[in-house]
Design a protein around this motif. Structure first.
Motif, mmCIF file in Angstrom:
data_model
loop_
_atom_site.group_PDB
_atom_site.id
_atom_site.type_symbol
_atom_site.label_atom_id
_atom_site.label_comp_id
_atom_site.label_asym_id
_atom_site.label_seq_id
_atom_site.Cartn_x
_atom_site.Cartn_y
_atom_site.Cartn_z
ATOM 1 N N GLY A 37 0.585 -1.131 -0.050
ATOM 2 C CA GLY A 37 -0.038 -0.144 0.120
ATOM 3 C C GLY A 37 0.778 1.319 -0.200
ATOM 4 O O GLY A 37 0.287 2.423 0.063
ATOM 5 N N GLU A 38 1.909 1.230 -0.079
ATOM 6 C CA GLU A 38 3.127 2.581 0.051
ATOM 7 C C GLU A 38 4.154 2.088 -1.072
ATOM 8 O O GLU A 38 4.798 1.134 -1.033
ATOM 9 N N ARG A 39 4.593 3.340 -1.604
ATOM 10 C CA ARG A 39 5.691 3.377 -2.357
ATOM 11 C C ARG A 39 6.508 4.642 -1.834
ATOM 12 O O ARG A 39 6.174 5.772 -1.637
ATOM 13 N N ILE A 40 7.845 4.219 -1.541
ATOM 14 C CA ILE A 40 8.806 5.446 -1.114
ATOM 15 C C ILE A 40 9.957 5.668 -2.123
ATOM 16 O O ILE A 40 10.303 4.721 -2.622
ATOM 17 N N GLU A 41 9.935 7.067 -2.383
ATOM 18 C CA GLU A 41 11.137 7.561 -3.381
ATOM 19 C C GLU A 41 12.104 8.306 -2.465
ATOM 20 O O GLU A 41 11.710 9.405 -1.665
ATOM 21 N N ILE A 42 13.303 7.730 -2.597
ATOM 22 C CA ILE A 42 14.236 8.560 -1.899
ATOM 23 C C ILE A 42 15.573 8.986 -2.622
ATOM 24 O O ILE A 42 15.834 8.275 -3.361
ATOM 25 N N SER A 43 15.929 10.221 -2.561
ATOM 26 C CA SER A 43 16.902 10.860 -3.529
ATOM 27 C C SER A 43 17.905 11.457 -2.600
ATOM 28 O O SER A 43 17.853 11.992 -1.544
ATOM 29 N N VAL A 44 19.181 10.918 -2.800
ATOM 30 C CA VAL A 44 20.358 11.365 -1.979
ATOM 31 C C VAL A 44 21.114 12.175 -2.907
ATOM 32 O O VAL A 44 21.457 11.740 -4.002
ATOM 33 N N PHE A 45 21.298 13.528 -2.680
ATOM 34 C CA PHE A 45 21.989 14.316 -3.435
ATOM 35 C C PHE A 45 23.566 14.326 -3.262
ATOM 36 O O PHE A 45 24.027 14.093 -2.312
#
Length: 80
Positions: A37-45
């Motif tokens: 039920g959930e999607r997580i997008e993690i961006s590390v700069f």
């Protein structure tokens, strides 16, 4: 000092959460994790700051005909 990327991957691994690592922009490493039920997008700069987006859904299974509608809606949005 450990990179934020490795800290995040360790947290996901320890929790047993599956993920994909992608690269869409030159200045980021993107991690996509999927839960029920959930999607997580993690961006590390490049400068080590982290941005996280969460998307919720109801996990309903849709028939194959809906794909054309989704794409048409997307194309319509991008043409405006």
């Amino acid at each position: 000092m450990t990179s934020p990327v490795f800290n995040i991957l360790k947290l996901l691994d320890e929790a047993g959460i599956k993920y994909l690592i992608s690269r869409y922009r030159a200045e980021t490493i993107d991690i996509h994790a999927t839960l029920v039920g959930e999607r997580i997008e993690i961006s590390v700069f490049e400068d080590d700051h982290v941005e996280i987006s969460r998307f919720f859904g109801d996990e309903n299974v849709l028939n194959g005909d809906i794909l054309s509608d989704i794409i048409a809606g997307y194309v319509g949005e991008t043409e405006q």
